[in-house]
Design a protein around this motif. Sequence first.
Motif, PDB file in Angstrom:
ATOM      1  N   ASP A 186      86.470  -1.561  58.038  1.00  0.00           N
ATOM      2  CA  ASP A 186      86.045  -2.963  57.981  1.00  0.00           C
ATOM      3  C   ASP A 186      87.111  -3.920  58.489  1.00  0.00           C
ATOM      4  OD1 ASP A 186      87.905  -2.773  55.983  1.00  0.00           O
ATOM      5  OD2 ASP A 186      86.670  -3.692  54.424  1.00  0.00           O
ATOM      6  N   GLY A 187      88.235  -3.388  59.000  1.00  0.00           N
ATOM      7  CA  GLY A 187      89.303  -4.221  59.538  1.00  0.00           C
ATOM      8  C   GLY A 187      90.419  -4.521  58.568  1.00  0.00           C
ATOM      9  N   SER A 188      90.310  -4.084  57.300  1.00  0.00           N
ATOM     10  CA  SER A 188      91.368  -4.337  56.324  1.00  0.00           C
ATOM     11  C   SER A 188      92.657  -3.657  56.753  1.00  0.00           C
ATOM     12  CB  SER A 188      90.943  -3.829  54.943  1.00  0.00           C
ATOM     13  OG  SER A 188      89.820  -4.525  54.471  1.00  0.00           O
ATOM     14  N   ASP A 247      98.382  -5.256  66.522  1.00  0.00           N
ATOM     15  CA  ASP A 247      98.969  -3.989  66.094  1.00  0.00           C
ATOM     16  C   ASP A 247      97.926  -3.138  65.395  1.00  0.00           C
ATOM     17  OD1 ASP A 247     101.628  -4.137  67.027  1.00  0.00           O
ATOM     18  OD2 ASP A 247     102.116  -5.557  65.451  1.00  0.00           O
ATOM     19  N   SER A 248      97.148  -3.745  64.519  1.00  0.00           N
ATOM     20  CA  SER A 248      95.989  -3.100  63.896  1.00  0.00           C
ATOM     21  C   SER A 248      94.831  -4.076  64.032  1.00  0.00           C
ATOM     22  CB  SER A 248      96.250  -2.793  62.419  1.00  0.00           C
ATOM     23  OG  SER A 248      97.277  -1.835  62.283  1.00  0.00           O
ATOM     24  N   LEU A 284     101.131   2.805  49.118  1.00  0.00           N
ATOM     25  CA  LEU A 284     100.010   2.374  49.944  1.00  0.00           C
ATOM     26  C   LEU A 284      99.728   0.907  49.665  1.00  0.00           C
ATOM     27  CD1 LEU A 284      97.476   2.988  51.755  1.00  0.00           C
ATOM     28  CD2 LEU A 284      96.303   3.619  49.633  1.00  0.00           C
ATOM     29  N   THR A 285      99.644   0.099  50.724  1.00  0.00           N
ATOM     30  CA  THR A 285      99.346  -1.329  50.595  1.00  0.00           C
ATOM     31  C   THR A 285      98.154  -1.655  51.485  1.00  0.00           C
ATOM     32  OG1 THR A 285     101.708  -1.755  50.286  1.00  0.00           O
ATOM     33  CG2 THR A 285     100.295  -3.653  50.677  1.00  0.00           C
ATOM     34  N   ILE A 286      97.129  -2.249  50.891  1.00  0.00           N
ATOM     35  CA  ILE A 286      95.904  -2.594  51.627  1.00  0.00           C
ATOM     36  C   ILE A 286      95.680  -4.092  51.500  1.00  0.00           C
ATOM     37  CG2 ILE A 286      93.419  -2.239  51.837  1.00  0.00           C
ATOM     38  CD1 ILE A 286      93.780   0.515  50.620  1.00  0.00           C
ATOM     39  N   ARG A 287      95.647  -4.779  52.627  1.00  0.00           N
ATOM     40  CA  ARG A 287      95.278  -6.200  52.668  1.00  0.00           C
ATOM     41  C   ARG A 287      93.780  -6.266  52.994  1.00  0.00           C
ATOM     42  NH1 ARG A 287      98.001 -10.670  54.138  1.00  0.00           N
ATOM     43  NH2 ARG A 287      99.448  -9.928  52.543  1.00  0.00           N
ATOM     44  N   ILE A 322      92.924   7.964  55.540  1.00  0.00           N
ATOM     45  CA  ILE A 322      92.758   6.596  56.044  1.00  0.00           C
ATOM     46  C   ILE A 322      93.326   6.461  57.451  1.00  0.00           C
ATOM     47  CG2 ILE A 322      93.531   4.221  55.706  1.00  0.00           C
ATOM     48  CD1 ILE A 322      93.376   4.687  52.694  1.00  0.00           C
ATOM     49  N   VAL A 323      94.563   6.912  57.658  1.00  0.00           N
ATOM     50  CA  VAL A 323      95.217   6.682  58.952  1.00  0.00           C
ATOM     51  C   VAL A 323      94.634   7.558  60.045  1.00  0.00           C
ATOM     52  CG1 VAL A 323      97.315   5.978  57.762  1.00  0.00           C
ATOM     53  CG2 VAL A 323      97.091   8.338  58.525  1.00  0.00           C
TER      54      VAL A 323
END
Length: 498
Positions: A215-217, A304-305, A233-236, A194-195
Amino acid sequence: MAFGKRSGSAATTLPGAPPAAAPAPKPAAPNPAAAATPAAPKAAAGPGAAPAAPVKLKTPEFKPEPVRKVNQHSDQYYATKTTIFNALIDTIDLSQLAQLDIESAREEIRDIVVEIISIKNVVMSISEQEYLLDDICNDVLGYGPLEPLLARDDIADIMVNGADTTYIEVNGKIERTNIRFRDNAQLMNICQRIVSQVGRRVDESSPICDARLLDGSRVNVIAPPLAIDGPTLTIRKFKKDKLKLHDLVRFGSISEAGAEVLRIIGHSRCNVLISGGTGSGKTTLLNCLTGFIEPGERVITCEDSAELQLQQPHVVRLETRPPNIEGSGEITMRDLVKNCLRMRPERIIVGEVRGPEAFDLLQAMNTGHDGSMGTLHANSAREALSRVESMITMGGFSLPAKTIREMIVGSIDVVVQASRLRDGSRRIMGITEVLGLEGDTIVLQDILKYEIDGEDDNGRIIGRHRGMGIGRPRFWERASYYNMERELAAALDSLNNA
């Protein structure tokens, strides 16, 4: 004198201590007449009174945590999958696979897995075999067990606490799922996959990383040795269909009249600060407000992201960069905001204000970049402005407090407060404008507030957005400049009469 256990049942009396109290007499037989007489008030406890009985705390009974079953696979399925996956890794040439496009690579993996199933005489139904093929393809090329969670649009957050524990947030409530990984090594490989897509890295030497999906998450990874129980791992997640302001009205986050006031605020180029707690919907609200930017305006975003999904054609997206393995090459948020001023922006959008970049954002708002916006963490509008002042002070700017407050008053027009309530719902709690400075105090004026009236039988909070009786806010002249004073007056009348 030696201290030890008492011998026998006799109590030892220390020198100088008062004699032990005589045993209490047995209670007398109950007297019906005495029982009918009101009891006299208890006398205050004296020095020789017996100690009161200790208060027994009620220990809460914790029920077993319910597990939401995302799939119905058994332990035997996972054992079979591990066997076939290990055989696939021994068979396939990963360097050749990397040269293929995604679809060709998936077909190649499926063919090899079908052959392995045939060789090992694995007994599976057609549906199980089809799921196994997709599962293994996701492990090699995608995000493994996370794929079914990422595909669902009703999940707001995915929280992986090691290989065996995965939680999701649905409708504002956190639930545990039966999603699991083969081991921590597989979870770590997916985190690195992912990173690496956004040029970041995570390993033992750099165990903390902020990144994003395509997708910007928003993604956060913290790896061992900092995460003791395995990679975390934390995904918003963000919805595939971006929310508009009318969607917030439909969800009850804001009233129709309040949404109209926000539309006028965004269209008339007010400088807006969105504050709220974690998960309160600040980024979603910022996305909604940017929807009223005119298509011809040049907008520059600093994050930041990169999460914001602006629909205007003239948008420049900037993203910070962490230091490399040698500790150099870092590009901070303040570097981006300062560079924005040289890029001829009309509006500057800062994803989240966390530090000394607050000073540069205020300067940009006060020097012709009207309509700039940003978010920060705070629990009220006044606390948000105090945090801005604290950020500037901690940034090393040796300015008097009154000078900083004068900058804040001259730069920020409106503070919008968002919150996530205890039932999981998200509400816009208030719209507050900054009026000016009286002495050393910033004067604020509430235009709208959300009032909680109670809750229904299902535990959902009931409330309403109420106007505060303001008929002519400070940004009236700005709305008049954009020929929107009639619409603002109608929205305020509707809001105040609700």
